[in-house]
Design an enzyme around this catalytic site. Sequence first.
Site, PDB file in Angstrom:
ATOM      1  N   LYS A  72      79.494  81.901  18.070  1.00  0.00           N
ATOM      2  CA  LYS A  72      78.802  82.307  16.807  1.00  0.00           C
ATOM      3  C   LYS A  72      77.916  83.099  16.972  1.00  0.00           C
ATOM      4  O   LYS A  72      77.872  83.918  18.334  1.00  0.00           O
ATOM      5  CB  LYS A  72      77.786  81.614  16.589  1.00  0.00           C
ATOM      6  CG  LYS A  72      76.972  80.960  14.884  1.00  0.00           C
ATOM      7  CD  LYS A  72      75.688  80.217  15.588  1.00  0.00           C
ATOM      8  CE  LYS A  72      75.032  80.224  13.619  1.00  0.00           C
ATOM      9  NZ  LYS A  72      74.314  79.615  13.504  1.00  0.00           N
ATOM     10  N   SER A 148      74.109  77.927   8.440  1.00  0.00           N
ATOM     11  CA  SER A 148      74.384  79.333   9.231  1.00  0.00           C
ATOM     12  C   SER A 148      75.983  79.841   9.615  1.00  0.00           C
ATOM     13  O   SER A 148      76.445  81.138  10.078  1.00  0.00           O
ATOM     14  CB  SER A 148      73.261  80.031   9.905  1.00  0.00           C
ATOM     15  OG  SER A 148      72.519  79.146  10.491  1.00  0.00           O
ATOM     16  N   SER A 172      73.094  73.691  11.150  1.00  0.00           N
ATOM     17  CA  SER A 172      73.933  74.978  10.352  1.00  0.00           C
ATOM     18  C   SER A 172      75.349  74.456  10.885  1.00  0.00           C
ATOM     19  O   SER A 172      75.683  75.896  11.014  1.00  0.00           O
ATOM     20  CB  SER A 172      73.306  76.021  11.392  1.00  0.00           C
ATOM     21  OG  SER A 172      71.859  76.273  10.196  1.00  0.00           O
TER      22      SER A 172
END
Length: 475
Positions: A72, A148, A172
């Site tokens: 990420k 996210s 997330s």
Amino acid sequence: MSLTSQSISTLRKQLTSGEIQPGDILDSLAGAIDATNGDIGAYLSYDLEAAKQEASSADLSLPLGGIPIAIKDNINVKGQPCTCGSKFLAGAYTAPYDATVISRLRKAGAIPFGRANMDEFAMGSTTENSALATTVNPHDPTRAPGGSSGGSAAAVASHTAIAALGSDTGGSIRQPASHCGVVGLKPSYGRVSRYGLVAFASSLDQIGPITQNVEDAALMLNAICGYDTSDSTSLQQEVPDFTQGLDHGVAGMKLGLPREYFGEGIDPAVRELVDKAIAGLESAGAELVEISLPHTAYNVATYYIIAPAEASSNLSRFDGVRYGNRVEKPDDILELYRLSREQGFGPEVKRRIILGTYVLSSGYYDAYYNRAQKVRTLIRQDFQNAYQTVDAILSPVAPSVAPLLGADKDNPLQQYLADIYTLSANLAGICGISVPCGRVATETGTTLPVGLQILGPHMGEQTILQVARATELMD
């Protein structure tokens, strides 16, 4: 079967037997990314040549030897960009060091590879708040992948990553894993070092794996866990082998069903699949126990006071002086601050900074922030009381399947409410995992995944992995 659609454990067997080489996996990934990333948008950037150089000297005797991992884009990997999905950092910041989780992945033989898209500074639940790219759900391109960590989940689901790291501040990891049909694990607070993770809300953030199956999640957790002197919130806690006991089943376990999580507001199709998975666990020998988490109604309000407050403090470092975006020729230092932040941050980040600054301001601190912290203690006590009688807690991950792109663009409150089942684990500091439990057919002919959430006590990762594995085997 393509190499990219195989699990870590399967690839490891092929690597150690000499059937394949790490470069073969990267070549397969390159082909898959070329074919699909233009449509799905899981990656913001990737460097295959650098990965191949690492692969040429990979130690295949290590637990993750030769396995590429997507990261990420809010976790620092030395020499790679770290944009956090924001114009503030895009093209202006290259990580000068490895985050602790990256150092540990390398130590286990893995190859950090590719930067996965995300909501800007991890603020959002659809990845639509990324300022840099659009990511769609691999199962239906008209829908969001969740967020996210939407890029990480979409990469694993589209077989353009073997596994990925995400971060979870309010769901997330678990929510995009549910929407994309993969496994996502949020570790207990303090289990995994956050050194090198760009902070959103420091008392809530955790880094965890997103994988194709439960065994891979356990393998990844083995690699990234452990005490770290660089993170003062890291706990000196024994790290077990999380792959041990995965197949012990759930016979004799007591699994809690919080009545507050099964009321109105759940899509009937989602409820049917979650109920079916729960019934399957009961058939496998678990005892189902109805429990109460009486302060559930305050989860969303409490979270959206504490998280923005911490975000407003953490993001104050982005001022045009030290990191990223900086306006040219400001009249004075105040204009430098103001214009750099105004031009660099997107609307959702600004919304949360304003909200957080307000609840921390003189005259409102006690009325909002202090009160929210007291309610957070009550929420944590709810879970502590529940784990006196049950081993783990079951619930939906989200009240509905992946939303259509743009469905809540003008209604952020609706997005916040959709986090109701995941926020509490972060407020309480406990661990949680999403495991696929079925698919829902849509009007357009696609089928969308649904996840079952399993919440365990603090440091109870072995238990939730065991329950998740039992759920996985029911498919």
